[in-house]
Enzyme design. Sequence first.
Site, short mmCIF file in Angstrom:
data_model
loop_
_atom_site.label_atom_id
_atom_site.label_comp_id
_atom_site.label_asym_id
_atom_site.label_seq_id
_atom_site.Cartn_x
_atom_site.Cartn_y
_atom_site.Cartn_z
N HIS A 244 -2.05 -27.56 25.47
CA HIS A 244 -1.98 -29.01 25.27
C HIS A 244 -2.48 -29.78 26.49
O HIS A 244 -2.24 -29.39 27.64
CB HIS A 244 -0.57 -29.43 24.90
CG HIS A 244 -0.15 -28.97 23.54
ND1 HIS A 244 1.16 -28.83 23.16
CD2 HIS A 244 -0.89 -28.60 22.46
CE1 HIS A 244 1.22 -28.40 21.91
NE2 HIS A 244 -0.02 -28.24 21.47
N ASP B 5 -1.68 -32.40 28.11
CA ASP B 5 -0.82 -32.90 29.18
C ASP B 5 -0.37 -31.79 30.12
O ASP B 5 0.39 -32.03 31.06
CB ASP B 5 0.39 -33.66 28.61
CG ASP B 5 1.25 -32.83 27.69
OD1 ASP B 5 0.69 -32.03 26.90
OD2 ASP B 5 2.49 -32.96 27.72
N HIS B 6 -0.86 -30.56 29.87
CA HIS B 6 -0.57 -29.42 30.75
C HIS B 6 -1.84 -28.85 31.39
O HIS B 6 -1.77 -28.24 32.45
CB HIS B 6 0.14 -28.31 29.96
CG HIS B 6 1.45 -28.75 29.41
ND1 HIS B 6 2.65 -28.37 29.97
CD2 HIS B 6 1.76 -29.56 28.36
CE1 HIS B 6 3.64 -28.94 29.28
NE2 HIS B 6 3.11 -29.67 28.31
N HIS C 297 0.53 -23.56 28.13
CA HIS C 297 -0.13 -23.61 26.83
C HIS C 297 -1.28 -24.60 26.89
O HIS C 297 -1.52 -25.23 27.92
CB HIS C 297 0.86 -23.97 25.71
CG HIS C 297 1.54 -25.29 25.85
ND1 HIS C 297 2.39 -25.59 26.90
CD2 HIS C 297 1.50 -26.41 25.08
CE1 HIS C 297 2.85 -26.82 26.75
NE2 HIS C 297 2.33 -27.35 25.66
#
Length: 321
Positions: free
Chosen positions: A110, A112-113, A108
């Site tokens: 976000h 932090d990904h 997804h």
Amino acid sequence: MAPGEGGYRQINKALNICAFEDYLEGQQKALPSLPDVEQISPRVLRVLGQNPASHCKFTLQGTNTFVVGTGPERLIVDTGQGIPEWADLIHETLARRGITLSHVLLTHWHGDHTGGVPDLIRMYPHLSSAIYKHEPSKTQQPITDGQIFRVEGATVRAVHTPGHSSDHMCFVLEEEHGMFTGDNILGHGTSAVEHLSTWMHTLYKMQAQDCTTGYPAHGIVISNLRTKIKGELAQKLQRERQVLKALVQAKQAERARMERAKGSVTVKELVATMYGNGVGAGIRELALEPFMDEVLRKLAEDGAVAFEVRGRVKKWFAPDA
């Protein structure tokens, strides 16, 4: 904006988890330590994102990056937060093991990904046309529900699983009956979600994949994914029952004084009833009240509760059967 920033600050009517800063800091002390690099199954290599102390402490031990396959060419799931140490670790790990990458799958949007995508493209320019995400940007490739990605030793099937975010995808590793669960199911605790009703429907969809092992984006490997999903559903359903019970009790109390009273209450009043006055104002306002509002909206969608507006204030009640 800092590298990888942009996930949990934008997410989340259901639960602004950053309000639990102190609680999460204490919880994090009890988390098991994980090695930076670990072969967690014959087909899955986990590399930690080097971001355990992010701005809202919800990355647990760090974002998990998974290198998937058994041959010299493999695919990767998620790219961490854009921490330089992560990029160095990925480069060293792949070089030492003689691995190249063919696909980059993002669970997804976000930060932090997705924060490590620029580093991957800098180190491996051929990946610029191999970044895959549901609802992609102009420079990314789309992922659709049921899409298959193959490398030696691994068949990975995409499953659209909105809830934590609208674009969220999980990935089934067919050979292992395993699932990369992203942020929908974590290795420790429960996840923050954008839309509770959607997330709960998604959990049933994830359950239907009948996977035994979960590879979450944060935390340890989930050895019994079926049990974990069942527990998440049970917990949320129990909270719904508690909310309904509180509304019924409010109606009964008011009807003891006024026969046709609805016993309608505001979200703030309901939180005070259920959690008492021992919870700090910050947690009430930033976490519990938004979470309660999301539970009530789901119950309203289910036809279990209703609301009225009095003096521009929304008040919730349990309708008569």
